[in-house]
Design a protein around this motif. Structure first.
Motif, short mmCIF file in Angstrom:
data_model
loop_
_atom_site.label_atom_id
_atom_site.label_comp_id
_atom_site.label_asym_id
_atom_site.label_seq_id
_atom_site.Cartn_x
_atom_site.Cartn_y
_atom_site.Cartn_z
N GLY A 155 0.78 -1.23 0.00
CA GLY A 155 0.00 0.00 0.00
C GLY A 155 0.81 1.28 0.00
O GLY A 155 1.99 1.31 0.36
N LYS A 156 0.17 2.35 -0.39
CA LYS A 156 0.81 3.66 -0.47
C LYS A 156 1.42 4.05 0.86
O LYS A 156 0.81 3.94 1.91
CB LYS A 156 -0.23 4.72 -0.89
N GLY A 157 2.67 4.50 0.81
CA GLY A 157 3.37 4.90 2.02
C GLY A 157 4.05 3.77 2.75
O GLY A 157 4.72 4.00 3.76
N SER A 158 3.91 2.55 2.26
CA SER A 158 4.54 1.39 2.91
C SER A 158 6.04 1.37 2.62
O SER A 158 6.55 2.11 1.78
CB SER A 158 3.91 0.09 2.41
N PHE A 159 6.75 0.47 3.31
CA PHE A 159 8.18 0.36 3.09
C PHE A 159 8.50 -0.05 1.66
O PHE A 159 9.42 0.50 1.03
CB PHE A 159 8.78 -0.66 4.07
N THR A 160 7.75 -1.02 1.12
CA THR A 160 8.04 -1.45 -0.25
C THR A 160 7.67 -0.36 -1.26
O THR A 160 8.30 -0.24 -2.30
CB THR A 160 7.33 -2.77 -0.60
N HIS A 161 6.65 0.42 -0.96
CA HIS A 161 6.32 1.56 -1.83
C HIS A 161 7.45 2.57 -1.81
O HIS A 161 7.87 3.08 -2.87
CB HIS A 161 5.00 2.20 -1.39
N LEU A 162 7.97 2.88 -0.62
CA LEU A 162 9.08 3.81 -0.51
C LEU A 162 10.29 3.32 -1.30
O LEU A 162 10.92 4.08 -2.05
CB LEU A 162 9.47 3.97 0.97
N THR A 163 10.60 2.04 -1.17
CA THR A 163 11.75 1.47 -1.87
C THR A 163 11.54 1.50 -3.38
O THR A 163 12.46 1.80 -4.15
CB THR A 163 12.00 0.02 -1.40
N THR A 164 10.32 1.22 -3.80
CA THR A 164 9.99 1.28 -5.23
C THR A 164 10.20 2.68 -5.79
O THR A 164 10.80 2.85 -6.86
CB THR A 164 8.53 0.84 -5.46
N GLU A 165 9.72 3.67 -5.06
CA GLU A 165 9.87 5.05 -5.51
C GLU A 165 11.35 5.45 -5.57
O GLU A 165 11.76 6.22 -6.46
CB GLU A 165 9.10 6.00 -4.60
N ALA A 166 12.15 4.93 -4.66
CA ALA A 166 13.58 5.23 -4.67
C ALA A 166 14.24 4.64 -5.92
O ALA A 166 15.10 5.27 -6.54
CB ALA A 166 14.24 4.68 -3.41
N ILE A 167 13.84 3.42 -6.30
CA ILE A 167 14.38 2.80 -7.50
C ILE A 167 13.97 3.58 -8.74
O ILE A 167 14.79 3.86 -9.63
CB ILE A 167 13.91 1.33 -7.61
N LEU A 168 12.69 3.94 -8.81
CA LEU A 168 12.20 4.70 -9.98
C LEU A 168 12.95 6.03 -10.11
O LEU A 168 13.33 6.43 -11.22
CB LEU A 168 10.71 4.96 -9.84
N ALA A 169 13.18 6.70 -8.99
CA ALA A 169 13.90 7.98 -9.02
C ALA A 169 15.33 7.77 -9.50
O ALA A 169 15.85 8.55 -10.32
CB ALA A 169 13.89 8.62 -7.64
#
Length: 320
Positions: A155-169
């Motif tokens: 879900g949005k704001g979760s640890f895996t979401h945060l990590t995903t956004e870091a990879i995309l960036a």
């Protein structure tokens, strides 16, 4: 008369001290409840840990699943319990992601660390027929096609979401991807069905599919390769420069829990983490045992909280 009164008072006081000392020395006098915040591998590991800890305590440790809100439901439950050691939580970096995204009204200081137990490293996977052999391949293809990458995480704001956004960036894909949240344990199903192009989740969910040739794990998010996937590069090796994000898991109790109680729980957790059964589970499920005592664990949580707050701020995920 005064002497007898003084003696009686002294006797009562001595008995009270003795009773209090005995009660503390006998912890636990009833089962200890361990709140588990998530399903999937978190639940599997937590349940095993509770069972193994029970072998080293006079009363059992009982795992109770309280999922929801990215950990908020379970954290709030334990936070509201007495600080006596009978309610503990199988916690993780989620205490920081939950607080900094506004989902939890208190930070890590609301809990007293007991012990760090393990580390899990997220893995990034795609379908085997995607034609992508690295993050760089994927990024180049998406940029050339102009299509949006459908990428799944919790879900949005979760640890895996945060990590995903870091990879995309890191790959320059922040504006070329759509985040698709999914329920616990459904990453492989969603990928194989074609509803996702890529997904980030714990290795244990992907390894069997990777070995069967239906999914391909492109990388892991730690600075070093992991023992369960020695041939899979890190995301930094695969194009996401500087990537080093891992999830720790451990145990904590409400702030104010007596030190001697924390030490007893820590000792049981250490014995469980060092057992052959837990070592075998680490290889089977896909996690690294990385025990640390309550003092070292507390220092790690504080450092990690600052790093997560900084990263979430950079990615625009931190609540204002």
């Amino acid at each position: 008369m005064n002497t007898r009164i003084f003696a009686s008072v002294a006797l009562v006081a001595a008995m009270a001290v003795g009773i209090g000392g005995q009660a503390r020395a006998e912890f636990p006098e009833k089962p200890v409840e361990m709140t588990i915040l998530f399903g999937s591998t978190a639940q599997t590991i937590g349940q095993l840990l509770a069972d193994l800890m029970s072998k080293h305590m006079p009363e059992p440790v009982v795992p109770v699943s309280r999922p929801g809100g990215g950990g908020a439901v379970g954290y709030q439950y334990v936070h509201g319990m007495p600080a006596d050691g009978y309610n503990i939580v199988w916690n993780s970096n989620s205490i920081s992601t939950g607080y900094h995204n506004g989902g939890i009204p208190f930070d890590f200081n609301a809990f007293q660390p007991i012990a760090k137990i393990s580390v899990e490293v997220p893995a990034f996977a795609v379908r085997a027929d995607s034609g992508w052999n690295s993050l760089s391949d994927m990024a180049a293809d998406i940029k050339a096609s102009g299509q949006k990458l459908k990428i799944g995480a919790s879900g949005k704001g979760s640890f895996t979401h945060l990590t995903t956004e870091a990879i995309l960036a890191a790959m320059g894909l922040s504006d070329m991807a759509v985040h698709v949240p999914y329920d616990q344990g459904r990453a492989p199903v969603e990928l194989i069905a074609g509803r996702l192009d890529a997904a980030l989740q714990w290795p244990g969910q992907f390894i069997s599919h990777h070995e069967a040739g239906t999914l391909k794990i492109l990388c892991v998010t730690s600075a070093k390769r992991i023992s369960q996937l020695p041939d899979i590069p890190t995301c930094a090796e695969s194009g996401a420069d500087g990537m080093d994000i891992v999830m720790w898991r451990g145990l904590a109790a409400p702030a104010g829990t007596p030190e001697d109680v924390i030490v007893k729980l820590e000792a049981a957790a250490k014995a469980a983490a060092e057992s052959d059964a837990f070592k075998q589970a680490a290889q089977t499920i896909g996690f690294e045992i990385d025990f640390a005592d309550h003092a070292a664990f507390g220092e790690l949580i504080a450092r990690d909280d600052k790093a997560i707050a900084d990263l979430m701020g950079q990615l625009g995920m931190k609540a204002q």
